[in-house]
Design an enzyme around this catalytic site. Structure first.
Site, short mmCIF file in Angstrom:
data_model
loop_
_atom_site.label_atom_id
_atom_site.label_comp_id
_atom_site.label_asym_id
_atom_site.label_seq_id
_atom_site.Cartn_x
_atom_site.Cartn_y
_atom_site.Cartn_z
N PRO A 13 0.79 -1.23 0.00
CG PRO A 13 -0.16 -1.13 2.11
CD PRO A 13 0.51 -2.08 1.16
CG ASN A 14 -0.21 4.38 1.23
OD1 ASN A 14 -1.16 4.96 0.72
ND2 ASN A 14 -0.28 3.80 2.42
NE ARG A 21 1.11 13.15 -2.16
CZ ARG A 21 0.04 12.42 -2.40
NH1 ARG A 21 -0.30 11.45 -1.58
NH2 ARG A 21 -0.75 12.69 -3.41
CE1 TYR A 26 9.21 4.86 2.88
CE2 TYR A 26 7.79 6.78 2.74
CZ TYR A 26 8.18 5.64 3.38
OH TYR A 26 7.55 5.24 4.53
CG ASN A 78 8.41 -2.24 0.16
OD1 ASN A 78 7.89 -2.38 1.27
ND2 ASN A 78 9.04 -1.14 -0.20
CB ALA A 81 1.55 -0.02 6.25
CD GLU A 102 10.66 -7.96 5.68
OE1 GLU A 102 11.47 -8.74 6.23
OE2 GLU A 102 9.88 -7.24 6.31
CG HIS A 104 11.25 -2.86 4.41
ND1 HIS A 104 9.89 -2.72 4.31
CD2 HIS A 104 11.47 -4.04 5.03
CE1 HIS A 104 9.30 -3.77 4.87
NE2 HIS A 104 10.24 -4.59 5.30
NE ARG A 111 10.53 5.46 8.52
CZ ARG A 111 9.60 5.37 7.57
NH1 ARG A 111 9.68 4.41 6.65
NH2 ARG A 111 8.60 6.22 7.53
O1 CA2 Z 1 10.73 1.52 3.72
C1 CA2 Z 1 9.85 0.89 3.14
O2 CA2 Z 1 9.96 0.46 2.00
C2 CA2 Z 1 8.51 0.66 3.84
O3 CA2 Z 1 8.06 -0.65 3.49
C3 CA2 Z 1 7.58 1.72 3.32
C4 CA2 Z 1 6.21 1.70 3.98
C5 CA2 Z 1 6.35 1.73 5.50
O4 CA2 Z 1 5.06 1.58 6.11
C6 CA2 Z 1 7.27 0.62 6.00
O5 CA2 Z 1 7.40 0.75 7.40
C7 CA2 Z 1 8.63 0.71 5.36
C8 CA2 Z 1 5.39 2.91 3.55
C9 CA2 Z 1 5.19 3.02 2.07
C10 CA2 Z 1 4.53 4.32 1.79
O6 CA2 Z 1 4.95 4.77 0.52
C11 CA2 Z 1 4.87 6.10 0.27
C12 CA2 Z 1 5.58 6.55 -0.82
C13 CA2 Z 1 5.57 7.88 -1.13
C14 CA2 Z 1 4.85 8.76 -0.36
C15 CA2 Z 1 4.14 8.31 0.71
C16 CA2 Z 1 4.15 6.97 1.04
#
Ligand code: CA2
Length: 146
Positions: A13-14, A21, A26, A78, A81, A102, A104, A111
């Protein structure tokens, strides 16, 4: 020519928002940028990648099953969340005999404490974290050698 070994690259997700963003966390690459580079790299490595993203937990579960059914060589995931919440993804990783890496972008251990636990990581073959978008390239290189 024989089919090339297939590697699924699943994104949770996201991650469709990548590059738009929170670049400080990221990076600036979009998921399409990453997918394009992975396809080039896959050609060089003699494998095929299938890159997907969903905001829905069940889709990711279904795709893990599908990777198994299609005899995929490996899955890079990946889970975003869902890493920290999803027993369903843990069970799916356990249920398939395909090695799962896995991945990230950030290093969740640096974090918030709620990101320190990974359900998926309990069953994954290995975890790559903290390298930003380059982590996908590292994971693909590793997947070929599994
Ligand atoms: O570091 C990572 O790849 C995560 O899997 C990213 C997740 C986070 O919940 C994990 O703890 C670590 C969040 C992905 C959200 O992606 C976005 C990308 C751009 C802007 C906002 C969110």
């Amino acid at each position: 020519m024989a089919d090339r070994p297939l590697i699924y690259v699943l994104n949770g997700p996201n991650l469709n928002l990548l590059g738009t963003r929170e670049p400080a966390i990221y990076g600036h690459d979009t998921l399409d940028d990453i997918a394009g580079r992975l396809e080039d790299q896959a050609l060089e490595l003699g494998v095929e990648v299938d890159v997907r993203q969903s905001n829905h937990e069940g889709h990711l579960v279904d795709w893990l099953h599908e990777a198994h059914a299609r005899g995929a060589k490996a899955v890079i995931i990946n889970p975003a969340a869902y890493t920290h919440t999803s027993v369903a993804l843990l069970d799916a990783v356990k249920a398939i005999s395909v090695p799962v890496i896995e991945l990230h972008l950030s290093n969740p251990n640096q974090r918030e404490s709620f990101r320190h636990h990974s359900f998926v990581g309990q069953a994954a073959t290995a975890t790559i974290a903290g390298f930003g978008p380059m982590g996908y390239a590292l994971a693909l290189q590793a997947a070929v050698w599994l």
